[in-house]
Design a protein around this motif. Sequence first.
Motif, PDB file in Angstrom:
ATOM      1  N   ARG A  91      -5.510   1.619  -6.880  1.00 32.84           N
ATOM      2  CA  ARG A  91      -6.742   1.141  -5.795  1.00 32.84           C
ATOM      3  C   ARG A  91      -6.179   0.354  -4.582  1.00 32.84           C
ATOM      4  O   ARG A  91      -6.734   0.504  -3.387  1.00 32.84           O
ATOM      5  CB  ARG A  91      -7.838   0.013  -6.353  1.00 32.84           C
ATOM      6  CG  ARG A  91      -8.809   0.777  -7.265  1.00 32.84           C
ATOM      7  CD  ARG A  91      -9.656  -0.278  -7.955  1.00 32.84           C
ATOM      8  NE  ARG A  91     -10.986   0.508  -8.546  1.00 32.84           N
ATOM      9  CZ  ARG A  91     -11.729  -0.333  -9.387  1.00 32.84           C
ATOM     10  NH1 ARG A  91     -11.662  -1.577  -9.558  1.00 32.84           N
ATOM     11  NH2 ARG A  91     -12.895   0.353 -10.161  1.00 32.84           N
ATOM     12  N   ARG A  92      -5.190  -0.273  -4.688  1.00 28.77           N
ATOM     13  CA  ARG A  92      -4.544  -0.675  -3.679  1.00 28.77           C
ATOM     14  C   ARG A  92      -3.430   0.190  -2.903  1.00 28.77           C
ATOM     15  O   ARG A  92      -2.712  -0.648  -1.981  1.00 28.77           O
ATOM     16  CB  ARG A  92      -3.647  -2.313  -4.128  1.00 28.77           C
ATOM     17  CG  ARG A  92      -4.754  -3.423  -4.499  1.00 28.77           C
ATOM     18  CD  ARG A  92      -4.009  -4.154  -5.513  1.00 28.77           C
ATOM     19  NE  ARG A  92      -4.926  -5.433  -5.795  1.00 28.77           N
ATOM     20  CZ  ARG A  92      -5.954  -5.368  -6.447  1.00 28.77           C
ATOM     21  NH1 ARG A  92      -6.434  -4.302  -7.138  1.00 28.77           N
ATOM     22  NH2 ARG A  92      -6.872  -6.439  -6.640  1.00 28.77           N
ATOM     23  N   ALA A 103       0.768  -1.186  -0.019  1.00 35.81           N
ATOM     24  CA  ALA A 103      -0.093  -0.045   0.127  1.00 35.81           C
ATOM     25  C   ALA A 103       0.763   1.167   0.164  1.00 35.81           C
ATOM     26  O   ALA A 103       0.592   2.193  -0.355  1.00 35.81           O
ATOM     27  CB  ALA A 103      -0.817  -0.131   1.097  1.00 35.81           C
ATOM     28  N   GLU A 134      -6.311  -0.876 -11.138  1.00 36.56           N
ATOM     29  CA  GLU A 134      -6.285  -1.999 -10.090  1.00 36.56           C
ATOM     30  C   GLU A 134      -5.034  -1.850  -9.088  1.00 36.56           C
ATOM     31  O   GLU A 134      -5.121  -2.342  -8.004  1.00 36.56           O
ATOM     32  CB  GLU A 134      -6.283  -3.455 -10.756  1.00 36.56           C
ATOM     33  CG  GLU A 134      -7.680  -3.660 -11.366  1.00 36.56           C
ATOM     34  CD  GLU A 134      -8.751  -3.610 -10.563  1.00 36.56           C
ATOM     35  OE1 GLU A 134      -8.715  -4.000  -9.421  1.00 36.56           O
ATOM     36  OE2 GLU A 134      -9.730  -2.961 -10.847  1.00 36.56           O
TER      37      GLU A 134
END
Length: 310
Positions: free
Chosen positions: A41-42, A21, A38
Amino acid sequence: MEYTHTPVMLRECVDGLDIHADGIYADATLGRGGHGLEIVRRLTTGRLIAFDTDAQAIEESSVRLAQYADKITFVHSNFSRLAETLKDLGIAGVDGVLFDLGVSSPQLDDESRGFSYMADAPLDMRMDRQNPLTAWEIVNRWPEQELRRIFYEYGEERYSSRIAANIVRRRENKTIDTTFELVDVIKSSVPAAAKREKQHPAKRVFQAVRIAVNDELESLSSGLNQAMDALNPGGRLVVISFHSLEDRIVKNAIRSRENGCTCPPGLPVCVCGFVKTMESVTRKPLTPTEQELRDNPRSRSAKVRIARKI
Protein backbone atom coordinates in the motif's frame (compact mmCIF):
# COMPACT_ATOMS: atom_id res chain seq x y z
CA MET A 1 -13.78 -18.63 4.20
CA GLU A 2 -13.62 -15.04 5.43
CA TYR A 3 -10.13 -13.82 6.19
CA THR A 4 -9.79 -13.31 9.96
CA HIS A 5 -6.04 -13.44 10.62
CA THR A 6 -4.65 -10.42 12.45
CA PRO A 7 -1.00 -9.71 11.54
CA VAL A 8 1.25 -9.55 14.58
CA MET A 9 2.80 -6.19 15.57
CA LEU A 10 1.87 -4.69 12.22
CA ARG A 11 2.66 -1.05 13.05
CA GLU A 12 6.05 -1.90 14.54
CA CYS A 13 7.02 -4.00 11.52
CA VAL A 14 5.92 -1.49 8.90
CA ASP A 15 7.57 1.38 10.76
CA GLY A 16 10.68 -0.72 11.20
CA LEU A 17 11.01 -1.30 7.47
CA ASP A 18 11.11 2.47 6.88
CA ILE A 19 9.37 1.98 3.53
CA HIS A 20 10.19 4.16 0.53
CA ALA A 21 7.57 4.38 -2.19
CA ASP A 22 10.04 3.40 -4.91
CA GLY A 23 11.83 0.69 -2.93
CA ILE A 24 12.02 -3.07 -3.41
CA TYR A 25 10.97 -5.16 -0.42
CA ALA A 26 10.83 -8.87 0.33
CA ASP A 27 8.18 -10.44 2.53
CA ALA A 28 9.96 -13.70 3.25
CA THR A 29 6.90 -15.25 4.92
CA LEU A 30 3.83 -13.91 3.15
CA GLY A 31 1.21 -16.01 4.92
CA ARG A 32 -2.23 -14.56 4.20
CA GLY A 33 -0.75 -11.20 3.26
CA GLY A 34 -1.44 -9.12 6.36
CA HIS A 35 2.00 -7.52 6.54
CA GLY A 36 2.48 -7.66 2.78
CA LEU A 37 -0.69 -5.65 2.21
CA GLU A 38 0.55 -2.80 4.40
CA ILE A 39 3.92 -2.82 2.63
CA VAL A 40 2.52 -2.72 -0.89
CA ARG A 41 0.00 0.00 0.00
CA ARG A 42 2.94 2.30 0.60
CA LEU A 43 4.59 1.63 -2.76
CA THR A 44 4.17 3.62 -5.95
CA THR A 45 6.89 2.54 -8.36
CA GLY A 46 8.32 0.05 -5.86
CA ARG A 47 7.89 -3.72 -5.74
CA LEU A 48 7.17 -6.46 -3.21
CA ILE A 49 8.73 -9.93 -3.61
CA ALA A 50 6.44 -12.23 -1.64
CA PHE A 51 7.71 -15.66 -0.57
CA ASP A 52 5.87 -18.56 1.02
CA THR A 53 6.40 -22.31 1.12
CA ASP A 54 2.65 -22.88 1.48
CA ALA A 55 0.99 -22.94 -1.94
CA GLN A 56 -2.40 -22.33 -0.32
CA ALA A 57 -1.08 -19.15 1.29
CA ILE A 58 0.19 -17.92 -2.08
CA GLU A 59 -3.16 -18.68 -3.72
CA GLU A 60 -5.25 -16.95 -1.05
CA SER A 61 -2.94 -13.94 -0.75
CA SER A 62 -2.85 -13.41 -4.51
CA VAL A 63 -6.63 -13.00 -4.35
CA ARG A 64 -6.52 -10.72 -1.32
CA LEU A 65 -3.80 -8.54 -2.85
CA ALA A 66 -5.18 -8.65 -6.40
CA GLN A 67 -5.57 -4.88 -6.70
CA TYR A 68 -1.80 -4.52 -6.16
CA ALA A 69 -0.82 -7.42 -8.42
CA ASP A 70 1.20 -5.16 -10.73
CA LYS A 71 3.54 -4.38 -7.81
CA ILE A 72 3.95 -7.91 -6.44
CA THR A 73 5.96 -10.95 -7.50
CA PHE A 74 4.66 -14.07 -5.75
CA VAL A 75 7.22 -16.80 -5.14
CA HIS A 76 6.25 -20.30 -3.98
CA SER A 77 9.53 -21.07 -2.27
CA ASN A 78 11.30 -21.17 1.08
CA PHE A 79 13.18 -18.03 2.06
CA SER A 80 16.35 -20.13 2.22
CA ARG A 81 16.40 -19.65 -1.57
CA LEU A 82 16.03 -15.87 -1.34
CA ALA A 83 19.37 -15.06 -2.99
CA GLU A 84 18.77 -17.46 -5.85
CA THR A 85 15.29 -16.05 -6.43
CA LEU A 86 16.42 -12.43 -6.44
CA LYS A 87 19.20 -13.30 -8.90
CA ASP A 88 16.69 -15.04 -11.20
CA LEU A 89 14.48 -11.93 -11.06
CA GLY A 90 17.41 -9.68 -11.94
CA ILE A 91 17.23 -7.86 -8.59
CA ALA A 92 20.64 -6.78 -7.30
CA GLY A 93 19.49 -5.52 -3.90
CA VAL A 94 16.43 -4.86 -1.76
CA ASP A 95 15.51 -2.06 0.64
CA GLY A 96 13.94 -4.21 3.30
CA VAL A 97 13.16 -7.80 4.26
CA LEU A 98 10.46 -8.95 6.68
CA PHE A 99 10.36 -12.38 8.35
CA ASP A 100 7.28 -13.43 10.35
CA LEU A 101 8.32 -16.78 11.82
CA GLY A 102 4.98 -17.74 13.35
CA VAL A 103 2.51 -20.30 12.09
CA SER A 104 -0.32 -18.25 10.62
CA SER A 105 -3.78 -18.33 12.18
CA PRO A 106 -5.35 -19.92 9.07
CA GLN A 107 -2.81 -22.75 9.29
CA LEU A 108 -3.52 -23.25 12.99
CA ASP A 109 -7.27 -23.05 12.46
CA ASP A 110 -7.28 -25.49 9.52
CA GLU A 111 -7.59 -28.75 11.43
CA SER A 112 -6.46 -30.81 8.44
CA ARG A 113 -2.96 -29.28 8.70
CA GLY A 114 -2.26 -30.84 12.10
CA PHE A 115 -0.37 -27.86 13.57
CA SER A 116 -2.58 -27.40 16.62
CA TYR A 117 -2.72 -29.53 19.77
CA MET A 118 -6.20 -28.08 20.39
CA ALA A 119 -7.93 -29.91 17.54
CA ASP A 120 -7.85 -33.56 16.50
CA ALA A 121 -6.30 -34.04 13.06
CA PRO A 122 -3.89 -36.26 11.15
CA LEU A 123 -0.24 -35.70 12.12
CA ASP A 124 1.03 -33.52 9.27
CA MET A 125 2.51 -30.07 10.17
CA ARG A 126 3.99 -29.42 6.72
CA MET A 127 4.25 -25.79 5.63
CA ASP A 128 4.88 -27.05 2.10
CA ARG A 129 2.58 -29.96 1.33
CA GLN A 130 5.02 -31.17 -1.33
CA ASN A 131 7.46 -31.96 1.47
CA PRO A 132 7.60 -35.77 1.84
CA LEU A 133 8.43 -35.58 5.57
CA THR A 134 5.40 -35.32 7.87
CA ALA A 135 4.90 -35.21 11.62
CA TRP A 136 3.53 -38.75 11.39
CA GLU A 137 6.82 -39.99 9.94
CA ILE A 138 8.83 -38.34 12.72
CA VAL A 139 6.60 -39.54 15.56
CA ASN A 140 6.26 -43.09 14.26
CA ARG A 141 9.59 -43.75 12.56
CA TRP A 142 12.36 -41.71 14.15
CA PRO A 143 14.44 -43.47 16.83
CA GLU A 144 13.95 -42.65 20.49
CA GLN A 145 17.31 -40.88 20.76
CA GLU A 146 16.43 -38.54 17.90
CA LEU A 147 13.00 -37.79 19.31
CA ARG A 148 14.57 -36.98 22.67
CA ARG A 149 17.07 -34.68 20.95
CA ILE A 150 14.54 -32.62 19.00
CA PHE A 151 12.16 -32.34 21.96
CA TYR A 152 15.00 -31.00 24.11
CA GLU A 153 16.80 -28.85 21.52
CA TYR A 154 13.87 -27.54 19.47
CA GLY A 155 11.17 -27.50 22.15
CA GLU A 156 13.28 -26.99 25.29
CA GLU A 157 11.11 -29.71 26.79
CA ARG A 158 12.09 -30.67 30.36
CA TYR A 159 10.56 -34.14 30.08
CA SER A 160 11.97 -34.98 26.65
CA SER A 161 13.41 -38.36 27.67
CA ARG A 162 10.20 -39.53 29.30
CA ILE A 163 8.01 -38.38 26.40
CA ALA A 164 10.26 -39.93 23.76
CA ALA A 165 10.34 -43.27 25.61
CA ASN A 166 6.55 -43.32 25.95
CA ILE A 167 6.05 -42.50 22.27
CA VAL A 168 8.25 -45.43 21.28
CA ARG A 169 6.46 -47.70 23.74
CA ARG A 170 3.02 -46.65 22.46
CA ARG A 171 3.86 -47.03 18.76
CA GLU A 172 5.08 -50.61 19.29
CA ASN A 173 1.43 -51.62 19.60
CA LYS A 174 -0.25 -49.05 17.34
CA THR A 175 0.91 -46.12 15.27
CA ILE A 176 0.20 -42.65 16.63
CA ASP A 177 -1.92 -41.21 13.86
CA THR A 178 -3.54 -38.02 15.14
CA THR A 179 -2.69 -34.91 17.09
CA PHE A 180 -4.89 -35.93 20.02
CA GLU A 181 -3.21 -39.34 20.19
CA LEU A 182 0.14 -37.56 20.46
CA VAL A 183 -1.26 -35.15 23.07
CA ASP A 184 -2.47 -38.15 25.08
CA VAL A 185 1.04 -39.66 25.14
CA ILE A 186 2.55 -36.34 26.16
CA LYS A 187 0.05 -35.79 28.97
CA SER A 188 0.66 -39.30 30.29
CA SER A 189 4.40 -38.60 30.35
CA VAL A 190 4.55 -35.40 32.40
CA PRO A 191 3.92 -34.89 36.13
CA ALA A 192 0.59 -33.59 37.35
CA ALA A 193 2.13 -30.22 38.20
CA ALA A 194 3.18 -29.72 34.57
CA LYS A 195 -0.41 -30.28 33.43
CA ARG A 196 -1.58 -27.44 35.65
CA GLU A 197 0.84 -24.90 34.18
CA LYS A 198 -0.53 -22.04 32.10
CA GLN A 199 1.21 -23.39 29.00
CA HIS A 200 -0.36 -26.47 27.41
CA PRO A 201 1.77 -29.56 28.17
CA ALA A 202 1.97 -30.43 24.46
CA LYS A 203 3.11 -27.02 23.25
CA ARG A 204 6.87 -27.67 23.36
CA VAL A 205 6.71 -31.07 21.67
CA PHE A 206 4.44 -29.79 18.90
CA GLN A 207 6.82 -26.88 18.36
CA ALA A 208 9.77 -29.28 18.15
CA VAL A 209 8.09 -31.62 15.67
CA ARG A 210 6.97 -28.71 13.47
CA ILE A 211 10.50 -27.31 13.40
CA ALA A 212 11.90 -30.71 12.46
CA VAL A 213 9.29 -31.32 9.73
CA ASN A 214 10.00 -28.00 8.06
CA ASP A 215 13.75 -27.81 8.83
CA GLU A 216 13.01 -24.36 10.19
CA LEU A 217 16.18 -23.51 12.09
CA GLU A 218 18.64 -24.30 9.30
CA SER A 219 16.41 -22.51 6.79
CA LEU A 220 16.21 -19.50 9.11
CA SER A 221 19.98 -19.17 9.50
CA SER A 222 20.47 -19.40 5.74
CA GLY A 223 17.60 -17.03 4.96
CA LEU A 224 18.74 -14.38 7.42
CA ASN A 225 22.26 -14.31 6.03
CA GLN A 226 21.00 -14.13 2.46
CA ALA A 227 18.62 -11.32 3.43
CA MET A 228 21.36 -9.27 5.06
CA ASP A 229 23.63 -9.82 2.06
CA ALA A 230 20.83 -8.68 -0.27
CA LEU A 231 20.05 -5.43 1.58
CA ASN A 232 21.05 -2.16 -0.01
CA PRO A 233 22.88 0.33 2.25
CA GLY A 234 20.31 1.74 4.66
CA GLY A 235 18.00 -1.22 4.04
CA ARG A 236 16.14 -2.73 6.98
CA LEU A 237 15.80 -6.28 8.32
CA VAL A 238 12.69 -6.88 10.46
CA VAL A 239 12.09 -10.25 12.11
CA ILE A 240 9.18 -11.44 14.26
CA SER A 241 10.06 -14.52 16.31
CA PHE A 242 7.88 -16.48 18.70
CA HIS A 243 10.20 -18.66 20.77
CA SER A 244 13.66 -18.37 22.29
CA LEU A 245 15.40 -20.61 19.73
CA GLU A 246 14.31 -18.41 16.84
CA ASP A 247 15.08 -15.20 18.68
CA ARG A 248 18.56 -16.45 19.58
CA ILE A 249 19.33 -17.26 15.95
CA VAL A 250 18.12 -13.82 14.84
CA LYS A 251 20.04 -12.01 17.60
CA ASN A 252 23.26 -13.89 16.84
CA ALA A 253 22.95 -13.40 13.08
CA ILE A 254 22.65 -9.63 13.52
CA ARG A 255 25.33 -9.52 16.22
CA SER A 256 27.82 -11.40 14.03
CA ARG A 257 27.67 -8.50 11.55
CA GLU A 258 27.35 -5.77 14.14
CA ASN A 259 29.91 -6.78 16.71
CA GLY A 260 31.71 -9.81 15.33
CA CYS A 261 35.29 -8.77 16.05
CA THR A 262 37.23 -11.75 17.46
CA CYS A 263 40.33 -9.80 18.55
CA PRO A 264 41.42 -10.16 22.19
CA PRO A 265 40.21 -7.32 24.44
CA GLY A 266 42.70 -4.49 24.78
CA LEU A 267 44.10 -4.46 21.26
CA PRO A 268 44.24 -0.84 20.02
CA VAL A 269 43.06 -1.79 16.51
CA CYS A 270 41.16 -4.70 14.99
CA VAL A 271 43.45 -7.23 13.33
CA CYS A 272 40.93 -9.99 12.65
CA GLY A 273 39.56 -8.22 9.58
CA PHE A 274 36.00 -7.77 10.87
CA VAL A 275 33.96 -5.17 9.01
CA LYS A 276 30.71 -4.01 10.59
CA THR A 277 27.85 -4.22 8.07
CA MET A 278 24.70 -4.15 10.24
CA GLU A 279 23.52 -2.19 13.25
CA SER A 280 20.52 -2.76 15.50
CA VAL A 281 17.84 -0.10 15.28
CA THR A 282 16.48 -0.99 18.71
CA ARG A 283 18.69 -2.08 21.62
CA LYS A 284 16.19 -4.68 22.79
CA PRO A 285 13.51 -6.55 20.83
CA LEU A 286 10.09 -4.93 20.66
CA THR A 287 7.19 -6.77 22.30
CA PRO A 288 3.41 -6.43 21.91
CA THR A 289 1.60 -3.56 23.57
CA GLU A 290 -1.11 -4.24 26.13
CA GLN A 291 -3.69 -3.24 23.54
CA GLU A 292 -2.35 -5.74 21.02
CA LEU A 293 -2.33 -8.50 23.62
CA ARG A 294 -6.01 -7.80 24.24
CA ASP A 295 -6.86 -7.63 20.54
CA ASN A 296 -4.64 -10.48 19.36
CA PRO A 297 -3.70 -12.97 22.13
CA ARG A 298 -1.63 -15.01 19.67
CA SER A 299 0.92 -12.19 19.68
CA ARG A 300 1.77 -12.94 23.32
CA SER A 301 5.24 -14.43 22.77
CA ALA A 302 6.22 -12.26 19.79
CA LYS A 303 9.51 -10.37 19.66
CA VAL A 304 10.51 -8.01 16.86
CA ARG A 305 14.15 -7.28 16.08
CA ILE A 306 15.08 -4.54 13.61
CA ALA A 307 18.50 -3.94 12.05
CA ARG A 308 19.87 -1.63 9.38
CA LYS A 309 22.46 -2.30 6.68
CA ILE A 310 25.37 0.11 6.95
